[in-house]
Design an enzyme around this catalytic site. Structure first.
Site, PDB file in Angstrom:
ATOM      1  N   THR A 194       0.840  -1.204   0.000  1.00  0.00           N
ATOM      2  CA  THR A 194       0.000   0.000   0.000  1.00  0.00           C
ATOM      3  C   THR A 194       0.875   1.255   0.000  1.00  0.00           C
ATOM      4  O   THR A 194       0.617   2.212  -0.731  1.00  0.00           O
ATOM      5  CB  THR A 194      -0.889   0.026   1.265  1.00  0.00           C
ATOM      6  OG1 THR A 194      -1.542  -1.229   1.397  1.00  0.00           O
ATOM      7  CG2 THR A 194      -1.924   1.120   1.185  1.00  0.00           C
ATOM      8  N   TYR A 243      -2.257 -10.606   4.914  1.00  0.00           N
ATOM      9  CA  TYR A 243      -2.278  -9.202   5.335  1.00  0.00           C
ATOM     10  C   TYR A 243      -3.710  -8.801   5.685  1.00  0.00           C
ATOM     11  O   TYR A 243      -4.554  -8.717   4.803  1.00  0.00           O
ATOM     12  CB  TYR A 243      -1.700  -8.336   4.212  1.00  0.00           C
ATOM     13  CG  TYR A 243      -1.624  -6.853   4.496  1.00  0.00           C
ATOM     14  CD1 TYR A 243      -1.695  -6.333   5.794  1.00  0.00           C
ATOM     15  CD2 TYR A 243      -1.451  -5.950   3.448  1.00  0.00           C
ATOM     16  CE1 TYR A 243      -1.612  -4.979   6.032  1.00  0.00           C
ATOM     17  CE2 TYR A 243      -1.358  -4.581   3.676  1.00  0.00           C
ATOM     18  CZ  TYR A 243      -1.443  -4.098   4.965  1.00  0.00           C
ATOM     19  OH  TYR A 243      -1.365  -2.746   5.195  1.00  0.00           O
ATOM     20  N   ARG A 284      -8.706  -0.646   5.682  1.00  0.00           N
ATOM     21  CA  ARG A 284      -8.663  -0.438   4.228  1.00  0.00           C
ATOM     22  C   ARG A 284      -9.588  -1.398   3.472  1.00  0.00           C
ATOM     23  O   ARG A 284     -10.070  -1.072   2.397  1.00  0.00           O
ATOM     24  CB  ARG A 284      -7.231  -0.610   3.703  1.00  0.00           C
ATOM     25  CG  ARG A 284      -6.317   0.532   4.062  1.00  0.00           C
ATOM     26  CD  ARG A 284      -4.953   0.375   3.402  1.00  0.00           C
ATOM     27  NE  ARG A 284      -4.054   1.455   3.788  1.00  0.00           N
ATOM     28  CZ  ARG A 284      -3.979   2.635   3.173  1.00  0.00           C
ATOM     29  NH1 ARG A 284      -4.776   2.897   2.155  1.00  0.00           N
ATOM     30  NH2 ARG A 284      -3.114   3.555   3.590  1.00  0.00           N
TER      31      ARG A 284
END
Length: 292
Positions: free
Chosen positions: A47, A136, A141
């Site tokens: 990211t 992850y 998000r």
């Protein structure tokens, strides 16, 4: 235990020039700066690397630049994830992973799958990946938390699922993972503000954003944490605390790029929809860097 990923990994930025093209010289300098100052492994195209705004060709070039600069000195982790399972599987199959030690794969965002959907997504990835997988979980998000049960089910069922980068900023969830995980499964903090607490509780360290700007201090802090030296580790944490707050105040990676600009390591340019840090935030960051 996979000791390659013990300690401090950093989620590298992708520096851009004023015309928004990739600044490969700055990227090389940032890699060397981290290797020279104690970072343990490098994470590419996460990211923080603005991977969602990079073309396929640009990703390839970023991987090449980092691999060349690294020259096999540190383990490399590559971000390959998304919410289209078939596409993620295809990307894994078509990417040259020769220099890559593991992939970091984000939990599917936007689609809001059930826990079973999350399990099946990562099962499909596990079945095709020739390298180890770090799950992850970043519900801020993705808008969907991957429950502890799902993470541990994947850890127990698939040998190449070796770790989770947990970034829910939820200490209770970290502790539940640490309490119930298989012995050799790594719980890696994805929250810079909680990294030392997680490490002291039995975590394997961190994949950090701020760590790439202050690698010496940050990696020392995590090493102290891995040795259980809480008091000394927290001394460093308190020194870095303001900066950790600043870089996430507006958005990531605009904040960390403002730090790099203050350190003269790269410009603060980001690609839309992100915009550069506000002047007010930049001022606070410059003050911090000058006094650190």
């Amino acid at each position: 235990m996979n000791s390659k990923f013990l300690g401090t990994g950093v989620a590298l930025v992708t520096p851009f020039k004023s015309d928004l093209s990739i600044d490969h010289d700055a990227l090389t300098n940032i890699v060397n700066y981290n290797i020279d100052n104690g970072t343990d492994y490098l994470v590419i195209c996460g990211t923080t690397g603005e991977s969602v705004t990079l073309t396929k060709q640009e990703k390839k070039e970023v991987i090449e630049t980092i691999s060349k600069a690294n020259n096999e000195r540190l383990p490399l982790v590559l971000g390959i994830g998304g919410n289209n399972t078939v596409q993620v599987v295809e990307e894994i199959k078509s990417t040259n992973l020769n220099n890559i030690d593991a992939i970091l794969s984000v939990s599917p965002y936007y689609s809001k799958p059930t826990q079973e959907g999350l399990y099946q997504h990562f099962k499909a990835i596990s079945e095709v990946s020739p390298v180890d997988i770090i799950l992850y979980n970043v519900p801020g998000r993705t808008s969907k938390n991957m429950d502890v049960e799902t993470t541990l089910r994947l850890a127990n069922d698939f040998e190449n699922v070796i770790a989770v980068k947990e970034a829910g900023n939820n200490m209770a969830q970290y502790l539940e993972l640490l309490k119930n995980k298989p012995e050799d499964f790594l719980v890696i903090s994805g929250d810079d503000d909680l990294a030392i607490g997680v490490t002291l509780a039995g975590g394997s360290g961190v994949i950090s954003v701020i760590g790439q700007a202050f690698p010496e201090a940050f990696s020392n802090m995590i090493r102290l944490g891995l040795k259980g030296e809480a008091k000394e580790a927290y001394k460093i944490h308190f020194k870095l605390m303001d900066a950790i707050g600043y870089i996430f105040e507006e958005n990531n990676p605009s904040g960390i790029k403002a730090v790099f600009e203050a350190l003269n390591l790269c410009q603060d340019t980001v690609r839309l929809p992100l915009v550069v840090a506000s002047n007010n935030l930049k001022e606070k960051i410059r003050d911090f860097v000058n006094k650190f």
